[in-house]
Scaffold this active site. Structure first.
Site, PDB file in Angstrom:
ATOM      1  N   GLU A  26       1.123  -1.242   0.560  1.00 10.89           N
ATOM      2  CA  GLU A  26      -0.004   0.036  -0.202  1.00 10.89           C
ATOM      3  C   GLU A  26       1.187   1.385   0.518  1.00 10.89           C
ATOM      4  O   GLU A  26       1.894   1.131   0.408  1.00 10.89           O
ATOM      5  CB  GLU A  26      -0.911  -0.031   1.528  1.00 10.89           C
ATOM      6  CG  GLU A  26      -1.603   0.919   1.495  1.00 10.89           C
ATOM      7  CD  GLU A  26      -2.972   1.258   2.427  1.00 10.89           C
ATOM      8  OE1 GLU A  26      -2.768  -0.212   3.403  1.00 10.89           O
ATOM      9  OE2 GLU A  26      -3.667   1.648   2.594  1.00 10.89           O
ATOM     10  N   ASN A 173     -12.504  -2.033  -0.633  1.00  8.70           N
ATOM     11  CA  ASN A 173     -11.601  -2.524  -0.101  1.00  8.70           C
ATOM     12  C   ASN A 173     -11.967  -1.626   1.537  1.00  8.70           C
ATOM     13  O   ASN A 173     -12.345  -0.924   1.634  1.00  8.70           O
ATOM     14  CB  ASN A 173      -9.700  -1.943   0.572  1.00  8.70           C
ATOM     15  CG  ASN A 173      -9.076  -2.085   1.881  1.00  8.70           C
ATOM     16  OD1 ASN A 173      -8.605  -3.315   1.778  1.00  8.70           O
ATOM     17  ND2 ASN A 173      -9.062  -1.335   3.143  1.00  8.70           N
ATOM     18  N   GLU A 174     -12.643  -3.151   2.423  1.00  8.76           N
ATOM     19  CA  GLU A 174     -13.056  -2.895   4.194  1.00  8.76           C
ATOM     20  C   GLU A 174     -14.037  -1.835   3.687  1.00  8.76           C
ATOM     21  O   GLU A 174     -13.988  -0.756   3.867  1.00  8.76           O
ATOM     22  CB  GLU A 174     -11.844  -2.440   4.856  1.00  8.76           C
ATOM     23  CG  GLU A 174     -10.712  -3.356   5.093  1.00  8.76           C
ATOM     24  CD  GLU A 174      -9.816  -2.890   6.731  1.00  8.76           C
ATOM     25  OE1 GLU A 174     -10.432  -1.676   6.843  1.00  8.76           O
ATOM     26  OE2 GLU A 174      -9.004  -3.071   6.473  1.00  8.76           O
ATOM     27  N   TYR A 237     -25.377 -11.758 -17.014  1.00  3.44           N
ATOM     28  CA  TYR A 237     -24.991 -10.443 -17.623  1.00  3.44           C
ATOM     29  C   TYR A 237     -23.663  -9.874 -17.119  1.00  3.44           C
ATOM     30  O   TYR A 237     -22.788  -8.689 -17.018  1.00  3.44           O
ATOM     31  CB  TYR A 237     -26.170  -9.385 -17.949  1.00  3.44           C
ATOM     32  CG  TYR A 237     -26.360  -9.001 -16.713  1.00  3.44           C
ATOM     33  CD1 TYR A 237     -26.108  -7.495 -16.141  1.00  3.44           C
ATOM     34  CD2 TYR A 237     -27.459  -9.468 -15.866  1.00  3.44           C
ATOM     35  CE1 TYR A 237     -26.392  -7.463 -15.269  1.00  3.44           C
ATOM     36  CE2 TYR A 237     -28.241  -9.135 -14.678  1.00  3.44           C
ATOM     37  CZ  TYR A 237     -27.128  -7.648 -14.198  1.00  3.44           C
ATOM     38  OH  TYR A 237     -27.991  -7.015 -13.005  1.00  3.44           O
ATOM     39  N   GLU A 300      -5.679  -9.383   3.809  1.00  7.57           N
ATOM     40  CA  GLU A 300      -5.200  -8.800   4.966  1.00  7.57           C
ATOM     41  C   GLU A 300      -4.687  -9.506   6.439  1.00  7.57           C
ATOM     42  O   GLU A 300      -5.993  -9.985   7.303  1.00  7.57           O
ATOM     43  CB  GLU A 300      -5.542  -7.225   4.774  1.00  7.57           C
ATOM     44  CG  GLU A 300      -5.516  -6.364   3.773  1.00  7.57           C
ATOM     45  CD  GLU A 300      -5.293  -4.928   4.673  1.00  7.57           C
ATOM     46  OE1 GLU A 300      -5.385  -4.052   5.795  1.00  7.57           O
ATOM     47  OE2 GLU A 300      -6.259  -4.132   2.962  1.00  7.57           O
ATOM     48  N   GLN A 349       2.098  -5.608   5.391  1.00  5.09           N
ATOM     49  CA  GLN A 349       2.795  -5.579   4.353  1.00  5.09           C
ATOM     50  C   GLN A 349       3.625  -5.281   3.708  1.00  5.09           C
ATOM     51  O   GLN A 349       5.107  -5.330   4.974  1.00  5.09           O
ATOM     52  CB  GLN A 349       2.493  -3.893   3.844  1.00  5.09           C
ATOM     53  CG  GLN A 349       1.042  -3.529   4.381  1.00  5.09           C
ATOM     54  CD  GLN A 349       0.585  -2.415   3.894  1.00  5.09           C
ATOM     55  OE1 GLN A 349       1.318  -1.648   2.878  1.00  5.09           O
ATOM     56  NE2 GLN A 349      -1.021  -1.546   4.291  1.00  5.09           N
TER      57      GLN A 349
END
Ligand code: AHR
Length: 501
Positions: A26, A173-174, A237, A300, A349
């Protein structure tokens, strides 16, 4: 203490998706800036701005997939800021991470170059919180349409005539928090609205990931899938949901490097709760998706220790000890054991942030115990997960006056060709565990090799002054006596046994 491990070679669970060994990066603290990216003008050796030492170290782990650009950052990221000549890119305020100025030097092309350099697939996280379906569909087109449209031509002008072929896309995200503060029903509506405009182009079918719960929250999952039920049943679709992604962190048990024995156990106990998350979330998902077409992802996870004094300018920087190494190992083993449902995991991370593989300081870097665990566990990637029964007394400990327990040994086994990999975590401080490892009688063992991560000091970690204070042992050949192996797992350790059949 004694234990028994039975490896049920004839009871395969599923192939372990290599993406379980994925990473996350990130725009936060020193992950991108100073971690992945130093810029072409830097004195730090780099290739096109990508930090060479980090690239070389990561490449050795065979990282299957990297999630980017966030995290919370993703829902305030506008991808067009990060393309075109770098000098002309806008500077934005990174509102989630200290209002720092984001120069946008590292954008789509730079991230793709990084993925290519380390051999990973890209996993993009789309902006749902502050973006539009239009913006996200354009990003997909920019990346994946082979040619002919203005966006695909712009990609070519920016240096990549070939499409990037980005398969994995998260729709937010979140979304329950920093990604828009939606209720599950609201997010389900947003998920439908955004995903309906996303398309497969060229030879790249998209794998869409929906935002799952914070930890093991059943309410989010139930309400999201309830609201989405008709969408699941009539996907004519639109693209199917590939994965549903939970987030789960363990932390607040001492600091990164200072903890008592009880805090050691407490952190590992927290990490072990991932098993409960996987078991309960997959059961809930089965109610809505009985054919099990949607995989469970944890995009995460890892340790989140209290802030490190002196590192206020490098948000979420933390040291990484043997304790983090065990946390990583027992989590990866949980994913391995649930290989029939867990299709991706992304530790948070990669560099300089939270439970990192690598820490950098100026032009120097070091590898953490977590890096060594990812290195050790490589042989599980793409192997067949095997049902494994471990019988061992629990470890009992008291944390904040509360009695708790943790399995005395944890682990997982997998088979690829004639290599049986058994990984085992012994969380017990100062207590080696004598173990009988049993294979079916019709199996003959050719050789056994042992590699271990451990240290006499439970706080062991690497520093720039002593970067190899804790590292993997040299592989050791063990004697073979029939189909039963007697082995002592070192105290406070992670072990891999390579058993050649
Ligand atoms: O990994 C750090 C942050 O933790 C991420 O930005 C966010 O998604 C999570 O809360």
């Amino acid at each position: 203490m004694t234990a028994k491990i039975e490896i049920l070679l004839h009871e395969p669970v599923a192939t372990i998706n290599p993406n379980i060994y994925g990473h996350f990066a990130e725009h936060l603290g020193g992950c991108i800036d100073g971690g992945f990216w130093v810029g072409e003008q830097s004195k730090i050796p780099n290739v096109g701005g990508l930090r060479s030492d980090v690239v070389e170290a990561l490449k050795k782990l065979k990282p299957p997939v990297i999630r980017w650009p966030g995290g919370c950052f993703a829902d305030d990221y506008h991808w067009q800021d990060g393309i075109g000549p770098r000098a002309e890119r806008p500077k934005r305020v990174n509102i989630h991470w200290g209002n720092t100025i984001e120069p946008n030097e590292f954008g789509t092309h730079e991230f793709m170059a990084f993925c290519r350099a380390v051999g990973a697939e890209p996993y993009f996280c789309g902006n749902v919180g502050s973006g539009t379906p239009h913006e996200l569909r354009d990003w997909v087109e920019y990346c994946n349409l082979p040619g002919g449209s203005t966006w695909s031509e712009r990609r070519a002008q920016n240096g990549s005539p070939e499409p990037f072929r980005v398969k994995y896309w998260a729709v937010g995200n979140e979304s329950w928090g920093c990604g828009g503060s939606f209720t599950p029903e609201e997010y389900a509506t947003e998920y439908r609205r955004f995903s309906v405009f996303m398309r497969n182009y060229g030879d790249t079918p998209l794998a869409l990931v929906a935002c799952g719960p914070s930890g093991n929250d059943p309410d989010w999952t139930r309400r999201f899938f309830t609201q989405l039920q008709d969408h699941l049943q009539a996907p004519w679709y639109k693209l199917p949901i590939y994965g549903f992604a939970a987030h789960y962190y363990a932390g607040q048990a001492g600091t990164a490097t200072e903890y008592t024995g009880a805090e050691w156990y407490r952190l590992l106990w927290q990490a072990q709760q991932m098993e409960k998350l996987v078991v309960e979330q997959r059961a809930l998902m089965d109610e809505f998706d009985p054919q099990r077409e949607i995989g469970l992802i944890v995009d995460e996870w890892g340790s989140w220790h209290p802030p490190t004094p002196g590192y206020e300018n490098r948000a979420l920087w933390q040291q990484n000890t043997l304790r983090d190494g065990l946390l990583a190992a027992l989590t990866l083993d949980i994913f391995n054991r649930h290989a029939d449902k867990v299709i991706m995991g992304n530790i948070a991370q990669t560099v300089n942030v939270l439970q990192a593989m690598i820490l950098t300081e100026g032009d120097q870097m070091l590898l953490t115990p977590t890096y060594h665990v990812f290195d050790l566990y490589q042989t599980h990637q793409g192997a067949q997960s095997l049902r494994t029964v471990i019988e061992t007394p629990d470890v009992h400990f008291t944390y904040n006056g509360e009695a708790q327990q943790l399995p005395g040994l944890m682990g997982a086994a997998s088979l690829k060709d004639d290599l049986l990999t058994l990984t085992v975590v012994n969380p017990q401080i100062g207590t080696p565990v004598e173990t009988e490892i049993c294979l079916p009688d019709d199996i003959s063992i050719q050789s056994i090799r042992e590699t271990v991560l451990t240290d006499a000091d439970i706080h062991a970690h690497n520093t720039l002054e002593n970067p190899n204070a804790i590292t993997l042992s040299a592989a050791r050949e063990l004697p073979v006596f029939g189909a039963t192996i007697r082995h002592t797992f070192a105290a406070q350790s992670v072990t891999r046994l390579d058993i050649r059949l």
